[in-house]
Design a protein around this motif. Structure first.
Motif, short mmCIF file in Angstrom:
data_model
loop_
_atom_site.label_atom_id
_atom_site.label_comp_id
_atom_site.label_asym_id
_atom_site.label_seq_id
_atom_site.Cartn_x
_atom_site.Cartn_y
_atom_site.Cartn_z
N UNK A 19 15.77 9.56 -9.66
CA UNK A 19 16.13 8.14 -9.57
C UNK A 19 14.89 7.30 -9.30
N UNK A 20 13.99 7.81 -8.49
CA UNK A 20 12.78 7.08 -8.12
C UNK A 20 11.90 6.81 -9.32
N UNK A 21 11.94 7.68 -10.31
CA UNK A 21 11.12 7.50 -11.51
C UNK A 21 11.46 6.21 -12.25
N UNK A 22 12.72 5.76 -12.12
CA UNK A 22 13.14 4.50 -12.77
C UNK A 22 12.77 3.28 -11.95
N UNK A 23 12.49 3.47 -10.67
CA UNK A 23 12.23 2.34 -9.76
C UNK A 23 10.76 2.21 -9.42
N UNK A 24 10.13 3.31 -9.04
CA UNK A 24 8.73 3.29 -8.59
C UNK A 24 7.81 3.65 -9.76
N UNK A 25 7.58 2.66 -10.60
CA UNK A 25 6.69 2.84 -11.74
C UNK A 25 5.85 1.59 -11.90
N UNK A 26 4.80 1.67 -12.66
CA UNK A 26 3.91 0.53 -12.85
C UNK A 26 3.32 0.10 -11.53
N UNK A 47 17.55 -11.75 -1.91
CA UNK A 47 16.47 -10.82 -1.58
C UNK A 47 15.35 -10.94 -2.60
N UNK A 48 14.11 -10.97 -2.10
CA UNK A 48 12.94 -10.97 -2.99
C UNK A 48 12.65 -9.57 -3.51
N UNK A 49 12.91 -8.57 -2.67
CA UNK A 49 12.66 -7.17 -3.00
C UNK A 49 13.83 -6.35 -2.49
N UNK A 50 14.23 -5.37 -3.30
CA UNK A 50 15.29 -4.46 -2.89
C UNK A 50 14.69 -3.06 -2.81
N UNK A 51 14.79 -2.48 -1.62
CA UNK A 51 14.27 -1.14 -1.37
C UNK A 51 15.44 -0.16 -1.46
N UNK A 52 15.27 0.90 -2.25
CA UNK A 52 16.35 1.87 -2.37
C UNK A 52 16.57 2.63 -1.06
N UNK A 53 17.73 3.29 -0.94
CA UNK A 53 18.02 4.03 0.29
C UNK A 53 17.14 5.27 0.41
N UNK A 54 17.05 5.78 1.62
CA UNK A 54 16.18 6.91 1.93
C UNK A 54 16.59 8.19 1.20
N UNK A 55 17.86 8.29 0.79
CA UNK A 55 18.31 9.51 0.10
C UNK A 55 18.12 9.45 -1.41
N UNK A 56 17.31 8.53 -1.89
CA UNK A 56 17.01 8.40 -3.31
C UNK A 56 16.36 9.70 -3.82
N UNK A 57 16.82 10.16 -4.97
CA UNK A 57 16.23 11.38 -5.53
C UNK A 57 14.94 11.05 -6.27
N UNK A 58 14.12 12.06 -6.49
CA UNK A 58 12.88 11.87 -7.23
C UNK A 58 13.19 11.40 -8.65
N UNK A 97 0.83 -1.21 0.00
CA UNK A 97 0.00 0.00 0.00
C UNK A 97 0.87 1.26 0.00
N UNK A 98 1.92 1.26 0.81
CA UNK A 98 2.84 2.41 0.84
C UNK A 98 3.53 2.53 -0.51
N UNK A 99 3.97 1.42 -1.05
CA UNK A 99 4.64 1.38 -2.36
C UNK A 99 3.74 1.98 -3.43
N UNK A 100 2.46 1.63 -3.43
CA UNK A 100 1.52 2.17 -4.41
C UNK A 100 1.38 3.68 -4.27
N UNK A 101 1.39 4.18 -3.03
CA UNK A 101 1.34 5.63 -2.81
C UNK A 101 2.60 6.29 -3.35
N UNK A 102 3.74 5.64 -3.13
CA UNK A 102 5.01 6.19 -3.64
C UNK A 102 4.97 6.29 -5.16
N UNK A 103 4.49 5.25 -5.82
CA UNK A 103 4.39 5.28 -7.29
C UNK A 103 3.56 6.49 -7.73
#
Length: 92
Positions: free
Chosen positions: A79-86, A66-77, A23-29
């Protein structure tokens, strides 16, 4: 499920926690898509905090894939566009 937080180690996450994290992941996307940097950073910090608080840390001697890899907290917006999509990093 084994979740790795980049630079911070691995955690075992029970199914109920994975549902909450999804649910949090979907909000991040959605926030990344909308370009809402401050809100994105808040939710990413919350995602990482929930994993640490409710997951079980895997001992560093234990080597697991690891089943899932979560990026570090200092990820830029940007960089996040390449990870948090779909569907994000947590599959529905």
């Amino acid at each position: 499920m084994i979740i790795r937080i980049m630079g911070e180690g691995q955690y075992r996450a029970p199914e109920a926690l994975c549902d909450e994290l999804n649910e949090i992941d979907n909000r991040i996307v959605a926030l990344v898509t909308e370009g809402k940097n401050d809100e994105f950073r808040t939710e990413l910090a919350r995602l990482i905090s929930e994993i640490k608080a409710k997951g079980e840390a895997v001992e560093t001697e234990e080597i697991m894939e690891s089943d899932i890899i979560v990026p570090p907290e200092d990820l830029s917006l940007e960089e996040a566009r390449d990870i948090f999509k779909g569907s994000g990093i947590f599959e529905d």
